[in-house]
Write a protein that holds these residues in place. Structure first.
Motif, PDB file in Angstrom:
ATOM      1  N   MET A   1       0.900  -1.072   0.137  1.00 55.40           N
ATOM      2  CA  MET A   1      -0.104  -0.011   0.054  1.00 55.40           C
ATOM      3  C   MET A   1       0.847   1.122  -0.004  1.00 55.40           C
ATOM      4  N   ILE A   2       0.498   2.353  -0.754  1.00 54.23           N
ATOM      5  CA  ILE A   2       1.177   3.353  -0.741  1.00 54.23           C
ATOM      6  C   ILE A   2       0.420   4.720  -0.556  1.00 54.23           C
ATOM      7  N   GLU A   3       0.945   5.799  -0.134  1.00 56.20           N
ATOM      8  CA  GLU A   3       0.217   6.873   0.100  1.00 56.20           C
ATOM      9  C   GLU A   3       0.365   7.918  -0.876  1.00 56.20           C
ATOM     10  N   LEU A   4      -0.360   8.512  -1.489  1.00 54.94           N
ATOM     11  CA  LEU A   4      -0.173   9.815  -2.645  1.00 54.94           C
ATOM     12  C   LEU A   4      -0.855  10.973  -2.338  1.00 54.94           C
ATOM     13  N   GLU A   5      -0.071  11.973  -2.728  1.00 53.86           N
ATOM     14  CA  GLU A   5      -0.707  13.181  -2.639  1.00 53.86           C
ATOM     15  C   GLU A   5      -1.300  13.766  -4.009  1.00 53.86           C
ATOM     16  N   ILE A   6      -2.552  14.134  -4.323  1.00 53.30           N
ATOM     17  CA  ILE A   6      -2.816  14.857  -5.462  1.00 53.30           C
ATOM     18  C   ILE A   6      -3.063  16.212  -5.286  1.00 53.30           C
ATOM     19  N   GLN A   7      -2.531  16.960  -6.091  1.00 52.89           N
ATOM     20  CA  GLN A   7      -2.795  18.381  -6.302  1.00 52.89           C
ATOM     21  C   GLN A   7      -3.189  18.852  -7.732  1.00 52.89           C
ATOM     22  N   GLY A   8      -4.337  19.421  -7.625  1.00 46.82           N
ATOM     23  CA  GLY A   8      -4.930  19.901  -8.893  1.00 46.82           C
ATOM     24  C   GLY A   8      -5.476  21.244  -9.030  1.00 46.82           C
ATOM     25  N   LEU A   9      -5.610  21.757 -10.095  1.00 39.29           N
ATOM     26  CA  LEU A   9      -6.226  23.275 -10.302  1.00 39.29           C
ATOM     27  C   LEU A   9      -7.179  23.026 -11.221  1.00 39.29           C
ATOM     28  N   SER A  10      -8.409  23.466 -10.920  1.00 35.50           N
ATOM     29  CA  SER A  10      -9.691  23.784 -11.623  1.00 35.50           C
ATOM     30  C   SER A  10     -10.426  25.017 -11.589  1.00 35.50           C
ATOM     31  N   PRO A  11     -10.914  25.198 -12.718  1.00 31.14           N
ATOM     32  CA  PRO A  11     -11.584  26.652 -12.764  1.00 31.14           C
ATOM     33  C   PRO A  11     -13.086  26.672 -12.100  1.00 31.14           C
ATOM     34  N   THR A  12     -13.568  25.537 -11.656  1.00 33.89           N
ATOM     35  CA  THR A  12     -14.863  25.536 -11.095  1.00 33.89           C
ATOM     36  C   THR A  12     -14.707  24.688  -9.860  1.00 33.89           C
ATOM     37  N   ARG A  13     -15.707  24.773  -8.902  1.00 35.67           N
ATOM     38  CA  ARG A  13     -15.507  24.241  -7.385  1.00 35.67           C
ATOM     39  C   ARG A  13     -16.747  23.012  -7.395  1.00 35.67           C
ATOM     40  N   GLU A  14     -17.719  23.399  -8.327  1.00 38.11           N
ATOM     41  CA  GLU A  14     -19.075  22.579  -7.744  1.00 38.11           C
ATOM     42  C   GLU A  14     -18.957  21.337  -8.242  1.00 38.11           C
ATOM     43  N   GLY A  15     -19.042  20.411  -7.229  1.00 34.86           N
ATOM     44  CA  GLY A  15     -18.916  18.877  -7.641  1.00 34.86           C
ATOM     45  C   GLY A  15     -17.785  18.334  -7.880  1.00 34.86           C
ATOM     46  N   LEU A  16     -16.605  19.233  -7.754  1.00 39.33           N
ATOM     47  CA  LEU A  16     -15.287  18.768  -8.042  1.00 39.33           C
ATOM     48  C   LEU A  16     -14.598  17.464  -7.038  1.00 39.33           C
ATOM     49  N   LEU A  17     -14.966  17.835  -5.790  1.00 42.38           N
ATOM     50  CA  LEU A  17     -14.510  16.689  -4.813  1.00 42.38           C
ATOM     51  C   LEU A  17     -15.322  15.331  -5.018  1.00 42.38           C
ATOM     52  N   ILE A  18     -16.310  15.461  -5.440  1.00 40.93           N
ATOM     53  CA  ILE A  18     -17.186  14.253  -5.723  1.00 40.93           C
ATOM     54  C   ILE A  18     -16.749  13.452  -6.827  1.00 40.93           C
ATOM     55  N   GLU A  19     -16.266  14.190  -7.950  1.00 45.20           N
ATOM     56  CA  GLU A  19     -16.171  13.451  -9.113  1.00 45.20           C
ATOM     57  C   GLU A  19     -14.487  13.069  -9.106  1.00 45.20           C
ATOM     58  N   VAL A  20     -13.966  13.929  -8.348  1.00 45.65           N
ATOM     59  CA  VAL A  20     -12.363  13.247  -8.255  1.00 45.65           C
ATOM     60  C   VAL A  20     -12.424  11.976  -7.348  1.00 45.65           C
TER      61      VAL A  20
END
Length: 321
Positions: A1-20
């Motif tokens: 098992m590994i732990e990863l950090e994901i950093q992303g830049l998006s122009p919009t906020r709505e529903g972003l956490l759910i989709e990712v």
């Protein structure tokens, strides 16, 4: 098992956490923590996930094809070494004005000595001797020298004090505070469903590291009590049917909720303030105690996809069997 950090830049906020979060779950990873920050470049998303090392490339390819990401980065997560977001705006440098020029001291005015002409003596004598003689003309007074006055320069403005960044401290989770939970549930049959004040008091009364586990225990015992009181005859259901017939109606007594497949979207949760203190563990425990006895033999898992305390529009719980 590994732990990863994901950093992303998006122009919009709505529903972003759910989709990712769906990408993360689809590739066998689980969400450890999340953060959503508004920046003038856009929405900065940070996630720490844990999963099998063989799924890293597939997850990275899926996020690379995600159309809502302008750009993203993925790298191994190292506990205790927080990394700034790659797209975060850099702090502006404080402006230091140049030093003021020295003030020149004004030159002293020249001293003028009144010289007496030798011819003045007989004139004055003649004037005193002859009263009818006209008065002699007086020499015009000397004009004062012009003095240059330079304006006093304003002192330079003080540079703003640097604000020290508060380091992120990852608390070691503790077990539930059972005496505090027992005290909260003592009058459950009389207080339910108006138990939000008691839950808020429970959050404040227990140690920070025991807050989530205490809320989860309180939720599980509350859900079990609700099942025994109202849904005891509803058993042997599949997961979707149990969510629709038991989970949603029971949650409606506490919060505003809607069902989307096997996901429950909880709106304006009073337990999840906008300061990173999530209360979703109570709802997860509540559903576990409520739906566990109603589902046909098998196990049920509840995964918190996102929470409004971390900037999401709603708290989302994903249920699977």
């Amino acid at each position: 098992m590994i732990e990863l950090e994901i950093q992303g830049l998006s122009p919009t906020r709505e529903g972003l956490l759910i989709e990712v979060g769906r990408f993360v779950m689809a590739h066998g990873f689980t969400l450890q923590r999340q953060r959503l920050v508004q920046d003038h470049h856009g929405i900065l998303l940070t996630m720490v996930v844990r999963g099998p090392s063989r799924g890293r490339k597939a997850l990275e390819a899926a996020l690379g094809a995600y159309e809502r990401f302008i750009s993203f980065q993925m790298f191994p997560f190292v506990d205790g070494e927080p990394k700034p977001h790659f797209a975060a705006s850099l702090p502006r440098m404080a402006y230091t004005p140049p030093p003021a020029p020295p003030v020149a001291a004004p030159a002293p005015p020249p001293v003028t000595a009144s010289a007496t002409s030798p011819t003045d003596t007989p004139t004055k004598a003649a004037a005193s001797a002859s009263p009818d003689a006209p008065e002699p003309r007086q020499a015009p007074a000397a004009e004062p020298d012009f003095e240059f006055i330079q304006p006093t320069p304003r002192p330079p403005a003080a540079a703003p004090a640097a604000v020290a960044a508060t380091p992120f401290v990852d608390l070691v989770p503790l077990g539930p505070d059972e005496p505090a939970v027992e005290k909260m549930l003592r009058a459950l049959e009389y207080d339910y469903p108006k138990i939000v004040p008691q839950l808020l008091a429970l959050q404040q009364s227990v140690a920070e590291a025991a807050r989530e586990s205490s809320l989860a225990l309180a939720g599980k015992r509350t859900g079990s009590w609700v099942f025994r009181s109202e849904y005891l005859l509803d058993d042997g259901l599949d997961l979707r049917e149990a969510i629709e017939r038991i989970g949603v109606p029971a949650l409606h007594a506490l919060v505003e909720v809607d069902q989307q497949g096997t996901q429950l979207h909880i709106h304006d949760s009073p337990l999840c303030a906008q300061d990173g203190h999530s209360g979703c563990s109570f709802f997860g425990g509540f559903l576990e105690g409520l739906l566990g006895p109603a589902i046909a033999p098998g196990s049920m898992s509840i995964f918190p996809v996102c929470c409004r305390s971390y900037g999401a529009d709603a708290c989302v719980l994903e249920l699977s069997d």
